[in-house]
Motif scaffolding. Structure first.
Motif, short mmCIF file in Angstrom:
data_model
loop_
_atom_site.label_atom_id
_atom_site.label_comp_id
_atom_site.label_asym_id
_atom_site.label_seq_id
_atom_site.Cartn_x
_atom_site.Cartn_y
_atom_site.Cartn_z
N HIS A 178 0.83 -1.20 0.00
CA HIS A 178 0.00 0.00 0.00
C HIS A 178 0.86 1.25 0.00
O HIS A 178 1.80 1.37 0.80
N SER A 179 0.53 2.17 -0.87
CA SER A 179 1.24 3.45 -0.90
C SER A 179 0.83 4.30 0.29
O SER A 179 -0.19 4.05 0.95
N HIS A 182 -2.63 5.64 -0.28
CA HIS A 182 -3.67 4.65 -0.03
C HIS A 182 -3.93 4.47 1.47
O HIS A 182 -5.06 4.41 1.93
#
Length: 672
Positions: A178-179, A182
């Protein structure tokens, strides 16, 4: 034309997957919709119109979505904070499936719990459910004794397994890193959704129709439970219609409420000697003792003497025929604690929790507090564990000698369940206590006031075998057994030397059910009241309407005791020519019933009025009578403020010691 082979179709179907949070949300919404359909069918289409049904389901969906916003918050928070390096590991994958099953099983369990709660109270989770979360021993024990819990839990577990298995090909777990963006989005959603839910949705939106069934169906149990936890105490001045306190005091004075005006209560507290009136109601002489039998959940409709057709109460019907039967008495609330408030304090029900549950409830102006100061032996005897509903603490703090289940010897108990010992065991132990009280030397013997609280007429409806001819596990059998136990108690008491000088008062704490088309269905608050004292009271009926709060001042008047001017209730025999009224409530709605009109005060300063048929007690909306509205506000506002400001204390100023000494020195003069 393109042709799909079976393998291609299968691959296309397998590619249709939904993320795990969405699947959980769909399961929750479908289960809640299914529950609402079941509850709607349980109510019956004759009690709710099509328009009301559509409104209930529309707003039900609204509440379901916002309840889901609360539930999704912890999941979104966990996903946002979960490390990427663990996301694709096998242990985490296994744990995800286990968690999916656990959440599904929990949702199913909630649906089953709500259905069971509805069967008992015909409402979504509310204040009662909050109490049940506190008193888990009695509640869990009651459920275990009333339902096949292992079977139910097994079915829930198996159903959850089947649901997860059926959806397993459609659930997609996110294994990708996940960034930061995000994660921030997930974290923001976890925080914003519950806050947004609190802003745009509240339980007051459930009151969209005039049909109480439809309003309850429109709710969501978890949403209502959270609201009940937040609204455990409702401040009258903040949520309800008010008037200037001096105006309220003047209104109550015109209604012959003898309490010191609230505006003066904390400045001046006078002791008024109790003058012996020439008349003592319908009694040929004063009783020396009183036994107040508070019967669990005894609706008037169960008694043959009140029109019941099931022949469940031959003993109570006989006692009513030989005593004074009050035809039109109404309970103040829907739970035992409300009845105990009314029967000890003589106060209208204040919004939120009962006074028994609240802090700073010691040394109030209760029947026990006054009589103990005037030389009585005062008792509260309960067949269950008195820590439940804070009963032990409340009654001990108000000068009652408290006896509960812990004081019973095992040999005395004919049978028991999670709520308490069988009623006959309660009554037998009471006779034992009074025998010990009266065994003292003549000079040390005291008159007595005893309040009993029964438990047998409560789910799981169990009682000793071979007492009655109905099976256990159902309300009719429990009613008939309680009737048997009371009849036996009266017969056993006749052999005691104190019997001829004792008044037996039989009253319910509340009705068995308060379900109805309106929020406060008047008929569902109608309870029996019987005075029985064959040596001093001729048989008869009392036809004037009355409230539970009128019983405390009546009992003090009959005993010739001081203190009745501290109550909000009316002494029934002194007030027979006064306009009658009753108070009914359900924690939030406060009802004032008088002159065939019911005034209902609700949060957000809402006011409603209903015309009540004096025979059927059915009600329909009508215009508000301003005089009755002012009376309703005066009673409820003053009662709530009096507790909050300490004016319900037995002696509310610096004269407390002198007053206490005065009452102790002036024990009752006329006992013969």
């Amino acid at each position: 034309m393109k042709v799909f082979t079976s393998s291609k179709i299968q691959r296309k179907q397998d590619s249709f997957k939904v993320s795990f949070p969405v699947v959980i949300g769909i399961i929750a919404l479908v289960l809640w919709l299914g529950l609402r359909l079941v509850l709607w069918a349980d109510v019956g289409i004759s009690k709710i119109t099509i328009e009301q049904t559509l409104t209930a389901f529309a707003f039900g969906t609204w509440f379901d979505v916002w309840a889901l916003a609360y539930l999704s918050s912890p999941l979104l928070l966990a996903v946002a904070l979960f490390p990427d390096k663990w996301r694709a590991s096998r242990p985490v994958h296994i744990a995800r499936w286990g968690f999916t099953w656990l959440v599904t099983a929990a949702l199913l369990f909630g649906v089953v719990a709500e259905y069971i709660f509805w069967q008992e109270f015909t409402t979504r989770f509310n204040f009662i459910a909050v109490d049940y979360l506190i008193y888990t021993n009695e509640v869990i024990g009651n459920i275990r004794e009333s339902y096949p819990v292992p079977l139910i839990l097994s079915i829930i577990a198996a159903t959850a397994c089947l649901l997860v298995w059926a959806l397993s090909r459609r659930i997609e777990f996110d294994n990708q890193p996940h960034s930061f963006r995000h994660r921030a989005l997930l974290l923001g959603s976890a925080l914003i959704l519950p806050m947004l839910s609190m802003v745009v949705a509240n339980v007051d939106q459930m009151q969209k129709t005039t049909n109480a069934y439809a309003n309850e169906l429109s709710g969501n149990g978890l949403f209502s439970l959270a609201a009940a936890m937040r609204r455990n105490e409702l401040d009258y001045d903040q949520f309800y219609k008010t008037i200037p306190q001096r105006q309220a005091d003047e209104t109550l004075e015109k209604l012959d409420v003898a309490r010191l005006p609230l505006s003066e209560a904390l400045i001046k507290a006078e002791v008024v000697d109790k003058h012996e009136p020439e008349e003592i109601g319908r009694f040929s002489r004063r009783p020396k003792n009183i036994i107040l039998i508070t019967v669990e959940s005894l609706s008037a409709e169960y008694l043959g003497s009140y029109g019941g057709q099931e022949r469940l109460t031959p003993n109570l019907d006989r006692i009513a025929a030989q005593g004074l039967k009050f035809e039109h008495l109404f309970a103040t609330g829907t739970r035992t604690v409300r009845g105990l408030d009314a029967l000890s304090l003589g106060i209208p029900p204040i919004p939120g929790q009962a006074i028994i549950h609240r802090p700073d409830n010691e040394h109030l102006a209760t029947v026990g507090e006054f009589l103990e100061a005037q030389g009585f032996a005062t008792y509260f005897i309960y067949g269950g564990y008195g820590y439940f509903d804070n009963m032990n603490s409340y009654f001990k703090a108000n000068d009652y000698n408290v006896i509960d289940r812990t004081d019973f010897d095992k040999s005395e108990i004919a049978s028991e369940n999670v709520w308490g010992v069988a009623d006959e065991s309660l009554f037998n132990h009471t006779l034992k206590v009074l025998d010990q009280e009266q065994a003292q030397p003549q000079a040390q013997q005291k008159p007595f006031f005893v309040q009993l609280m029964t438990t047998s007429n409560h789910r799981p409806f169990s009682y000793p075998e071979s007492r009655i001819d109905l099976p256990q596990g159902h309300r009719p059998g429990a009613v008939k057994y309680t009737d048997y136990a009371i009849g036996k108690f009266i017969e056993d008491a006749k052999s005691k030397p104190w019997f001829k000088d004792t008044l037996f008062v039989i009253v319910a704490d509340h009705c068995a059910s308060v379900a109805g088309k309106t929020q406060l269905p008047v008929a569902k608050y109608h309870i029996p009241l019987i005075f029985y004292a064959p040596d001093m009271l001729k048989p008869g009926t009392y036809n004037r309407m009355a409230s539970q709060i009128d019983i405390p001042p009546t009992l003090l008047d009959l005993l010739g005791a001081s203190g009745d001017n501290h109550f909000f209730g009316q002494s029934l025999f002194e007030s027979e020519k006064e306009p009658a009224r009753a108070f009914i409530s359900n924690y939030q709605e406060l009802g004032y019933y008088k002159s065939d009109q019911l005034i209902v005060l609700s949060p957000k300063k809402k006011i409603q009025a209903f015309k009540v048929d004096p025979v059927t007690l059915e009600s329909e909306p009508t215009a508000v009578n301003p005089v009755l509205l002012q009376e309703a506000i005066a009673y409820y506002q003053t009662a709530s403020r009096s507790f909050k400001q300490g004016a319900l204390k037995e002696y509310a100023d610096s004269n407390a010691y002198r007053t206490k000494q005065y009452l102790s020195a002036n024990t009752l003069k006329s006992r013969s």
